[in-house]
Design an enzyme around this catalytic site. Sequence first.
Site, PDB file in Angstrom:
ATOM      1  CD  GLN A   1      -2.913  -1.404   2.777  1.00  0.00           C
ATOM      2  OE1 GLN A   1      -3.801  -0.345   2.983  1.00  0.00           O
ATOM      3  NE2 GLN A   1      -1.900  -1.746   3.921  1.00  0.00           N
TER       4      GLN A   1
ATOM      5  CG  ASP B   1       7.779   3.743   1.191  1.00  0.00           C
ATOM      6  OD1 ASP B   1       7.266   3.339   2.061  1.00  0.00           O
ATOM      7  OD2 ASP B   1       8.114   2.541  -0.147  1.00  0.00           O
TER       8      ASP B   1
ATOM      9  CG  HIS C   1      -3.067   2.284  -1.940  1.00  0.00           C
ATOM     10  ND1 HIS C   1      -2.927   2.862  -0.081  1.00  0.00           N
ATOM     11  CD2 HIS C   1      -3.879   1.495  -2.247  1.00  0.00           C
ATOM     12  CE1 HIS C   1      -3.173   1.610  -0.152  1.00  0.00           C
ATOM     13  NE2 HIS C   1      -4.635   1.293  -1.238  1.00  0.00           N
TER      14      HIS C   1
ATOM     15  CB  CYS D   1      -0.688  20.597 -25.703  1.00  0.00           C
ATOM     16  SG  CYS D   1      -2.669  20.304 -24.516  1.00  0.00           S
TER      17      CYS D   1
ATOM     18  CB  CYS E   1      -0.623  21.428 -19.985  1.00  0.00           C
ATOM     19  SG  CYS E   1      -0.295  21.507 -21.773  1.00  0.00           S
TER      20      CYS E   1
ATOM     21  N   PRO F   1       3.505  -4.999  16.064  1.00  0.00           N
ATOM     22  CG  PRO F   1       4.439  -2.285  15.654  1.00  0.00           C
ATOM     23  CD  PRO F   1       3.943  -3.442  14.552  1.00  0.00           C
TER      24      PRO F   1
HETATM   25  N1  APR Z   1       6.961  -2.520  12.098  1.00  0.00           N
HETATM   26  C1  APR Z   1       5.496  -2.523  11.525  1.00  0.00           C
HETATM   27  N2  APR Z   1       4.644  -2.485  12.143  1.00  0.00           N
HETATM   28  C2  APR Z   1       4.159  -0.875  12.373  1.00  0.00           C
HETATM   29  C3  APR Z   1       5.987  -0.436  12.541  1.00  0.00           C
HETATM   30  C4  APR Z   1       6.977  -1.238  12.502  1.00  0.00           C
HETATM   31  N3  APR Z   1       8.333  -0.794  12.930  1.00  0.00           N
HETATM   32  N4  APR Z   1       5.755   0.857  13.464  1.00  0.00           N
HETATM   33  C5  APR Z   1       4.047   0.526  12.992  1.00  0.00           C
HETATM   34  N5  APR Z   1       3.107  -0.705  12.927  1.00  0.00           N
HETATM   35  C6  APR Z   1       2.123  -0.513  12.433  1.00  0.00           C
HETATM   36  C7  APR Z   1       0.628   0.109  13.011  1.00  0.00           C
HETATM   37  O1  APR Z   1       0.813   0.004  14.079  1.00  0.00           O
HETATM   38  C8  APR Z   1      -0.287   0.547  12.189  1.00  0.00           C
HETATM   39  O2  APR Z   1      -0.812  -0.590  11.720  1.00  0.00           O
HETATM   40  O3  APR Z   1       1.839  -0.066  11.079  1.00  0.00           O
HETATM   41  C9  APR Z   1       0.327   0.271  11.150  1.00  0.00           C
HETATM   42  C10 APR Z   1       0.531   1.085  10.210  1.00  0.00           C
HETATM   43  O4  APR Z   1      -1.065   2.420   9.796  1.00  0.00           O
HETATM   44  P1  APR Z   1      -1.176   3.082   8.904  1.00  0.00           P
HETATM   45  O5  APR Z   1      -0.773   4.366   9.224  1.00  0.00           O
HETATM   46  O6  APR Z   1      -3.063   3.016   8.877  1.00  0.00           O
HETATM   47  O7  APR Z   1      -0.659   2.831   7.772  1.00  0.00           O
HETATM   48  P2  APR Z   1      -1.606   1.974   6.819  1.00  0.00           P
HETATM   49  O8  APR Z   1      -2.388   0.481   7.372  1.00  0.00           O
HETATM   50  O9  APR Z   1      -0.647   1.630   5.756  1.00  0.00           O
HETATM   51  O10 APR Z   1      -2.707   2.926   6.016  1.00  0.00           O
HETATM   52  C11 APR Z   1      -3.520   1.943   4.446  1.00  0.00           C
HETATM   53  O11 APR Z   1      -4.401   4.334   4.258  1.00  0.00           O
HETATM   54  O12 APR Z   1      -4.170   6.802   4.180  1.00  0.00           O
HETATM   55  C12 APR Z   1      -4.336   5.410   3.197  1.00  0.00           C
HETATM   56  O13 APR Z   1      -3.082   5.407   1.368  1.00  0.00           O
HETATM   57  C13 APR Z   1      -2.719   4.892   2.698  1.00  0.00           C
HETATM   58  O14 APR Z   1      -1.494   3.456   2.375  1.00  0.00           O
HETATM   59  C14 APR Z   1      -2.464   3.694   3.165  1.00  0.00           C
HETATM   60  C15 APR Z   1      -3.809   3.371   3.983  1.00  0.00           C
END
Ligand code: APR
Length: 252
Positions: A103, A106, A121, A136, A150, A217
């Site tokens: 998802q 980066d 994504h 164009c 553009c 975690p």
């Molecule tokens: N290792 C593993 N997991 C981790 C770590 C780590 N070091 N640090 C944090 N996390 C976990 C958090 O506990 C959380 O469950 O990563 C997760 C991040 O969740 P989100 O911030 O919601 O990210 P994500 O699930 O990828 O979001 C999905 O939402 O905003 C949209 O398009 C955006 O792709 C994104 C999508």
Amino acid sequence: SLQAERRVRDWVREASRIAVLTGAGMSAESGVPTFRDAQTGHWAKFDPQEMASERGFRAAPQRVWDWYAHRRAMLEGVEPNAGHRALAAFERAWPGRMTVITQNVDGLHRQAGSTAALCLHGELSLDRWLEPPRTCCDLAAAEPGSPPRCRGCGNLVRPGVVWFGEQLPGEVLEAAEQAARACELMLVVGTAGAVYPAAGLAHLARQAGARVVVVNPAPTELDGVAHVVLRGTAAGLLPRLLDVSREEGANP
Ligand code: APR
């Protein structure tokens, strides 16, 4: 627990096809902010509807463009972490056995060597046109600005990422669903499981008979669909789970 970890290592050894669904937590140990972390998450500071939607971009193109430019700039010195590298090493050791579905936008999986990672994504490094491009519209010749546009028709350049309410790239989602249905094991790493259709891939894998393991975690919305939940981090756990040498691994 170590017993649960050993069980998952056995599943990795036995599985001829493994799908790995990753989210922002995969890049946390590379220093990249996640989205929903209460303190450091992007959505703790910005409203996703303003910053990650077409309506928000149309309402304030410069603010949205600058936020994505800032996120791109933040990625300049960022390196993949041991979790990204463990996935890429496994793919090199066992060609065709693992499909990474991310998802994240980066580009760190690709940078670590998972060159076939499915980017649900889109990617922060890609630009595209806001309106369907005319003859164009040439991204290489766009008039610089925030956002670029553009020179011919004024069409705006937007980040090549999927915003809320938008369709995912059809062929990427199709390939991801196929991998989810075909795998014997799905590792769900670093995602809160709050956003669909990405999170639905874990349900798809479970329904198709795969073993599902969550690596996180903290509790997630996908813990309920997992056979095993490992409370740990991507960089801490993946190297241990995936370190399957040739002798002990199943034949791909
Ligand atoms: N290792 C593993 N997991 C981790 C770590 C780590 N070091 N640090 C944090 N996390 C976990 C958090 O506990 C959380 O469950 O990563 C997760 C991040 O969740 P989100 O911030 O919601 O990210 P994500 O699930 O990828 O979001 C999905 O939402 O905003 C949209 O398009 C955006 O792709 C994104 C999508």
